[in-house]
Design an enzyme around this catalytic site. Structure first.
Site, PDB file in Angstrom:
ATOM      1  N   THR A 125       4.295 -16.345   2.782  1.00  0.00           N
ATOM      2  CA  THR A 125       4.841 -15.044   3.213  1.00  0.00           C
ATOM      3  C   THR A 125       5.855 -15.205   4.339  1.00  0.00           C
ATOM      4  O   THR A 125       5.773 -16.162   5.124  1.00  0.00           O
ATOM      5  CB  THR A 125       3.679 -14.146   3.702  1.00  0.00           C
ATOM      6  OG1 THR A 125       4.207 -13.006   4.367  1.00  0.00           O
ATOM      7  CG2 THR A 125       2.771 -14.872   4.687  1.00  0.00           C
ATOM      8  N   GLU A 127       5.810 -13.540   6.888  1.00  0.00           N
ATOM      9  CA  GLU A 127       5.146 -13.244   8.163  1.00  0.00           C
ATOM     10  C   GLU A 127       4.860 -14.505   8.975  1.00  0.00           C
ATOM     11  O   GLU A 127       4.584 -14.419  10.171  1.00  0.00           O
ATOM     12  CB  GLU A 127       3.864 -12.443   7.918  1.00  0.00           C
ATOM     13  CG  GLU A 127       4.164 -11.124   7.228  1.00  0.00           C
ATOM     14  CD  GLU A 127       3.029 -10.127   7.272  1.00  0.00           C
ATOM     15  OE1 GLU A 127       2.238 -10.153   8.213  1.00  0.00           O
ATOM     16  OE2 GLU A 127       2.951  -9.306   6.340  1.00  0.00           O
ATOM     17  N   TYR A 149      -3.747 -13.065  10.168  1.00  0.00           N
ATOM     18  CA  TYR A 149      -3.336 -13.265   8.766  1.00  0.00           C
ATOM     19  C   TYR A 149      -2.157 -14.227   8.693  1.00  0.00           C
ATOM     20  O   TYR A 149      -2.189 -15.231   7.970  1.00  0.00           O
ATOM     21  CB  TYR A 149      -2.960 -11.923   8.117  1.00  0.00           C
ATOM     22  CG  TYR A 149      -2.117 -12.087   6.859  1.00  0.00           C
ATOM     23  CD1 TYR A 149      -2.647 -12.703   5.732  1.00  0.00           C
ATOM     24  CD2 TYR A 149      -0.786 -11.654   6.816  1.00  0.00           C
ATOM     25  CE1 TYR A 149      -1.875 -12.875   4.582  1.00  0.00           C
ATOM     26  CE2 TYR A 149      -0.013 -11.816   5.676  1.00  0.00           C
ATOM     27  CZ  TYR A 149      -0.560 -12.428   4.559  1.00  0.00           C
ATOM     28  OH  TYR A 149       0.197 -12.618   3.429  1.00  0.00           O
ATOM     29  N   LYS A 153      -1.861 -18.072   7.106  1.00  0.00           N
ATOM     30  CA  LYS A 153      -0.895 -18.451   6.067  1.00  0.00           C
ATOM     31  C   LYS A 153       0.001 -19.593   6.557  1.00  0.00           C
ATOM     32  O   LYS A 153       0.287 -20.524   5.808  1.00  0.00           O
ATOM     33  CB  LYS A 153      -0.034 -17.246   5.655  1.00  0.00           C
ATOM     34  CG  LYS A 153      -0.772 -16.154   4.916  1.00  0.00           C
ATOM     35  CD  LYS A 153      -1.365 -16.591   3.583  1.00  0.00           C
ATOM     36  CE  LYS A 153      -0.306 -16.921   2.546  1.00  0.00           C
ATOM     37  NZ  LYS A 153      -0.919 -17.171   1.212  1.00  0.00           N
TER      38      LYS A 153
HETATM   39  P1  NAD Z   1      -4.205  -9.386  -2.962  1.00  0.00           P
HETATM   40  O1  NAD Z   1      -5.038  -9.188  -1.738  1.00  0.00           O
HETATM   41  O2  NAD Z   1      -3.826  -8.214  -3.794  1.00  0.00           O
HETATM   42  O3  NAD Z   1      -4.926 -10.425  -3.946  1.00  0.00           O
HETATM   43  C1  NAD Z   1      -5.585 -11.564  -3.480  1.00  0.00           C
HETATM   44  C2  NAD Z   1      -6.515 -12.041  -4.598  1.00  0.00           C
HETATM   45  O4  NAD Z   1      -7.176 -13.231  -4.127  1.00  0.00           O
HETATM   46  C3  NAD Z   1      -7.581 -11.028  -4.957  1.00  0.00           C
HETATM   47  O5  NAD Z   1      -7.684 -10.905  -6.360  1.00  0.00           O
HETATM   48  C4  NAD Z   1      -8.852 -11.619  -4.369  1.00  0.00           C
HETATM   49  O6  NAD Z   1     -10.024 -11.279  -5.101  1.00  0.00           O
HETATM   50  C5  NAD Z   1      -8.550 -13.107  -4.450  1.00  0.00           C
HETATM   51  N1  NAD Z   1      -9.318 -13.884  -3.467  1.00  0.00           N
HETATM   52  C6  NAD Z   1      -9.477 -13.632  -2.139  1.00  0.00           C
HETATM   53  N2  NAD Z   1     -10.258 -14.561  -1.583  1.00  0.00           N
HETATM   54  C7  NAD Z   1     -10.595 -15.438  -2.565  1.00  0.00           C
HETATM   55  C8  NAD Z   1     -11.386 -16.620  -2.608  1.00  0.00           C
HETATM   56  N3  NAD Z   1     -11.996 -17.101  -1.517  1.00  0.00           N
HETATM   57  N4  NAD Z   1     -11.497 -17.274  -3.791  1.00  0.00           N
HETATM   58  C9  NAD Z   1     -10.897 -16.796  -4.911  1.00  0.00           C
HETATM   59  N5  NAD Z   1     -10.153 -15.676  -4.923  1.00  0.00           N
HETATM   60  C10 NAD Z   1     -10.000 -15.009  -3.778  1.00  0.00           C
HETATM   61  O7  NAD Z   1      -2.935 -10.179  -2.454  1.00  0.00           O
HETATM   62  P2  NAD Z   1      -1.444 -10.175  -3.013  1.00  0.00           P
HETATM   63  O8  NAD Z   1      -0.686  -9.102  -2.338  1.00  0.00           O
HETATM   64  O9  NAD Z   1      -1.465 -10.230  -4.491  1.00  0.00           O
HETATM   65  O10 NAD Z   1      -0.938 -11.559  -2.412  1.00  0.00           O
HETATM   66  C11 NAD Z   1      -1.024 -12.768  -3.172  1.00  0.00           C
HETATM   67  C12 NAD Z   1      -0.414 -13.890  -2.372  1.00  0.00           C
HETATM   68  O11 NAD Z   1       0.934 -13.578  -2.045  1.00  0.00           O
HETATM   69  C13 NAD Z   1      -1.131 -14.141  -1.034  1.00  0.00           C
HETATM   70  O12 NAD Z   1      -1.193 -15.526  -0.819  1.00  0.00           O
HETATM   71  C14 NAD Z   1      -0.227 -13.472  -0.004  1.00  0.00           C
HETATM   72  O13 NAD Z   1      -0.325 -14.105   1.251  1.00  0.00           O
HETATM   73  C15 NAD Z   1       1.136 -13.667  -0.649  1.00  0.00           C
HETATM   74  N6  NAD Z   1       2.172 -12.662  -0.292  1.00  0.00           N
HETATM   75  C16 NAD Z   1       1.914 -11.327  -0.447  1.00  0.00           C
HETATM   76  C17 NAD Z   1       2.909 -10.411  -0.151  1.00  0.00           C
HETATM   77  C18 NAD Z   1       2.726  -8.923  -0.332  1.00  0.00           C
HETATM   78  O14 NAD Z   1       3.591  -8.141   0.062  1.00  0.00           O
HETATM   79  N7  NAD Z   1       1.631  -8.478  -0.950  1.00  0.00           N
HETATM   80  C19 NAD Z   1       4.151 -10.856   0.336  1.00  0.00           C
HETATM   81  C20 NAD Z   1       4.365 -12.222   0.481  1.00  0.00           C
HETATM   82  C21 NAD Z   1       3.356 -13.114   0.141  1.00  0.00           C
END
Ligand code: NAD
Length: 326
Positions: A125, A127, A149, A153
């Site tokens: 991310t 962030e 968070y 990351k």
């Molecule tokens: P989300 O919270 O919607 O989904 C995370 C998923 O990971 C969920 O399905 C959850 O059940 C699963 N999970 C959590 N802990 C776990 C564990 N210990 N073992 C197995 N599964 C587990 O998140 P998202 O928004 O889809 O983000 C996905 C990735 O993208 C993350 O790594 C996040 O840091 C990154 N990201 C997100 C954004 C955003 O705007 N949402 C932006 C940049 C990067």
């Protein structure tokens, strides 16, 4: 081809898996997909199809060493999405963030090494860079995360980088700006505001609303991930930005318009601790080296997203409460 997707039942991971199953990504047509997801509050099995013979869904924890080592062999690539992802939750309790995001990444990568998997993309991310008043971050920018968070990351990025350097894994890292689109948990700003306003409930705006975020449609993020998976270089980081910078106030204004509501439904609440003022990514590298360009115009993507939440109340309604969590 076989691809292993962690966190594939979450917002972005499930979009990527649906794209794989729809053969949207060059080189992965017909691939078998293994999803491992713990199904925390943020993951839903219903975000993925049932009965597709190409999809194997395993409910499990990425911190489970034995499970990761059992499942990993035979896969050609890993795309690692699984994470605890909500800043406010990390302010309340950082432990699950360090556990899943740092130890989980290490556990997945140990299984990659043991299982001889050839290619890894670690999803991170913007962030991790902190906050930027002017200009935009390049991939060389120092890491200065401000929330637990973001720190977890950033730590996971460094663990991932070290596995490339130490173990010679063919691994790339993506750092993306804020995503929006269908299937995002309603605790995040756009779905929380959209679903609350659709119901006529009030929404909380942090501080003076002048914080700036850069928005990218989840479809564009997933296209970028597929490009990095196929053409990204080992040990390299790729920023994935949207170029759509908006203050939270301007975004709120647009969401009020799209839901037919007024400012009377907006509550001004005290600012989040150490709230980053502005995020902005320089995406020259991925554009020039991999030919990436986002396709979804923000205004259209936002209107479509609000329409999706309007049309899919069964997906989100059980989870919605009037809380200061966006
Ligand atoms: P989300 O919270 O919607 O989904 C995370 C998923 O990971 C969920 O399905 C959850 O059940 C699963 N999970 C959590 N802990 C776990 C564990 N210990 N073992 C197995 N599964 C587990 O998140 P998202 O928004 O889809 O983000 C996905 C990735 O993208 C993350 O790594 C996040 O840091 C990154 N990201 C997100 C954004 C955003 O705007 N949402 C932006 C940049 C990067």
């Amino acid at each position: 081809m076989r691809i292993f997707v962690t966190g594939g039942a979450g917002f972005i991971g499930s979009r990527f898996v649906r794209g794989l199953l729809a053969d949207e990504y060059t080189g992965w047509e017909g691939a078998q997909v293994t999803v491992v997801d713990k199904l925390t509050y943020a993951g839903k099995r219903a975000n993925l199809p049932t009965g597709d013979p190409r999809l194997t869904f395993v409910r499990g924890d990425i911190c489970d060493t034995d499970l990761m080592r059992d499942l990993m062999p035979g896969h050609d690539a890993v795309v690692h999405f699984a994470a605890e992802s909500h800043v406010d939750r990390s302010l309340a309790s950082a432990e699950p963030f360090v556990r899943t995001n740092v130890l989980g990444t290490q556990t997945v990568l140990d299984a990659v090494v043991a299982g001889g998997v050839e290619r890894v993309v670690h999803i991170s991310t913007d962030e991790v860079y902190g906050s930027i008043a002017e200009g935009s971050w390049t991939e060389e920018w120092p890491l200065a995360p401000n929330s637990p968070y973001a720190a977890s990351k950033a730590a996971s990025d460094l663990v991932a980088r070290s596995y490339w350097r130490s173990h010679g894994i063919d691994l790339s890292i993506t750092r993306c700006s804020n995503n929006y689109g269908p299937y995002q948990d309603v605790e995040k700003l756009i779905p929380y505001f959209a679903t609350s306003l659709l119901q006529g409930a009030s929404v909380p705006l942090y501080g003076d609303g002048s914080h700036v975020r850069e928005w990218l449609h989840v479809d564009d993020h997933c296209r970028a991930i597929a490009l990095v998976l196929n053409k990204g270089q080992a040990g390299e980081v790729y920023n994935v930005g949207g170029g759509n910078e908006r203050t939270n106030r301007a975004l709120t204004e647009r969401l009020l318009e799209l839901t037919g509501r007024g400012w009377d439904l907006v509550r001004h609440v005290p600012d989040r601790k150490a709230h980053d003022r502005r995020y902005s990514l320089d995406e020259t590298k991925i554009a020039q080296q991999l030919g990436y360009a986002p396709r979804t115009p923000f205004e259209q993507g936002l209107a479509d997203t609000v329409a999706w939440y309007r049309d899919n109340a069964d997906w989100w309604r059980p989870a919605t409460t009037d809380k200061d969590a966006a």
